[in-house]
Enzyme design. Sequence first.
Site, PDB file in Angstrom:
ATOM      1  N   SER A 282       0.823  -1.211   0.000  1.00 48.61           N
ATOM      2  CA  SER A 282       0.000   0.000   0.000  1.00 48.61           C
ATOM      3  C   SER A 282       0.854   1.257   0.000  1.00 48.61           C
ATOM      4  O   SER A 282       0.504   2.264  -0.618  1.00 48.61           O
ATOM      5  CB  SER A 282      -0.943  -0.001   1.204  1.00 48.61           C
ATOM      6  OG  SER A 282      -0.226   0.044   2.427  1.00 48.61           O
TER       7      SER A 282
ATOM      8  N   ASN B 204      -0.945   7.947  -7.404  1.00 47.03           N
ATOM      9  CA  ASN B 204      -1.166   9.393  -7.488  1.00 47.03           C
ATOM     10  C   ASN B 204      -0.249  10.047  -8.518  1.00 47.03           C
ATOM     11  O   ASN B 204      -0.693  10.907  -9.296  1.00 47.03           O
ATOM     12  CB  ASN B 204      -0.948  10.027  -6.111  1.00 47.03           C
ATOM     13  CG  ASN B 204      -2.132   9.850  -5.193  1.00 47.03           C
ATOM     14  OD1 ASN B 204      -3.102  10.595  -5.243  1.00 47.03           O
ATOM     15  ND2 ASN B 204      -2.070   8.837  -4.332  1.00 47.03           N
TER      16      ASN B 204
ATOM     17  N   ARG C 172       0.218   3.614  -3.231  1.00 47.27           N
ATOM     18  CA  ARG C 172      -0.399   4.925  -3.006  1.00 47.27           C
ATOM     19  C   ARG C 172       0.381   6.021  -3.721  1.00 47.27           C
ATOM     20  O   ARG C 172      -0.198   6.848  -4.439  1.00 47.27           O
ATOM     21  CB  ARG C 172      -0.493   5.219  -1.508  1.00 47.27           C
ATOM     22  CG  ARG C 172      -1.169   6.558  -1.188  1.00 47.27           C
ATOM     23  CD  ARG C 172      -1.200   6.809   0.298  1.00 47.27           C
ATOM     24  NE  ARG C 172      -2.101   5.878   0.985  1.00 47.27           N
ATOM     25  CZ  ARG C 172      -1.697   4.829   1.677  1.00 47.27           C
ATOM     26  NH1 ARG C 172      -0.400   4.562   1.791  1.00 47.27           N
ATOM     27  NH2 ARG C 172      -2.571   4.043   2.273  1.00 47.27           N
TER      28      ARG C 172
END
Length: 280
Positions: free
Chosen positions: A209, A217, A213
């Site tokens: 994660s 983005n 993440r």
Amino acid sequence: MATEMATAGAEHHAPTASEYIVHHLGHFSTHHQDKIVDFSIINIDTLFWSIFAGVVGCFLMYCAARKATSGVPGRFQAAVEMVVEMVDNQAKSIVHGDRTFIAPLALTVFVWVALMNSLDFLPVDMFSAFFHAVGLDSVISHHRVVPTADLNGTMGIALGVFALMIYYNFKIKGAGGFIHELFAAPFGIWLAPFNLLLNIIEFAAKTVSLAMRLFGNMYAGELLFLLIALLGSTATAFGFFGHVLAGSLWAIFHILIVFLQAFIFMMLTLVYIGQAHEGH
């Protein structure tokens, strides 16, 4: 002659929108990737720009430390002091223990990730135009400048954080204490197999994660810049003004994303290392 002209025209045709995006999302790698997972491939552009951002970050911190004065600070020193104080305050509130290494680590992570993210502000066609101008486009046919928009780059940093999590678990709790926690927490030693499985999943989820993440983005931001660039290629008044307006607004908003993602990555690094200092 007509066949040769047709062939030359086909070779130099303008790329479609899909071809343009696929080309700009390709990496300058050691060899072509045929399989979904291939650990033998090295993305040279990701490696180069990661090291470049790290060297620039170290140089900036060195200059700030060398020029630091006890008097009224200049703008650069004041900005660096604000960043250092912010990171140190976060480290104090999250990690309860010796922060001699952890606070500088968090500062390094924040500055490094912020600089790598900031490379996204460079024009999307700058390097392809440069390589074409100097005659290297046949050698460097693909090039991506943002290391954090490559999952390999973000996963590499996340694996470094994972290694630190394991290290501090052993350092703080000892080998026996950490192994006992793996088998006994959170449901007790009688459910040791389930506890071990749950803890392995927890460590894996934290690592994946953390990488996904940041990658998600920055990849989305890079893709949006490419779409805005395509808007300007329509050669219409709407396309031109839309390109300028959308590009300006997204660039301004992207400043927030660049530093916010660096801050989140730094905070999660502190949280995960802080959890290694605490027992269940």
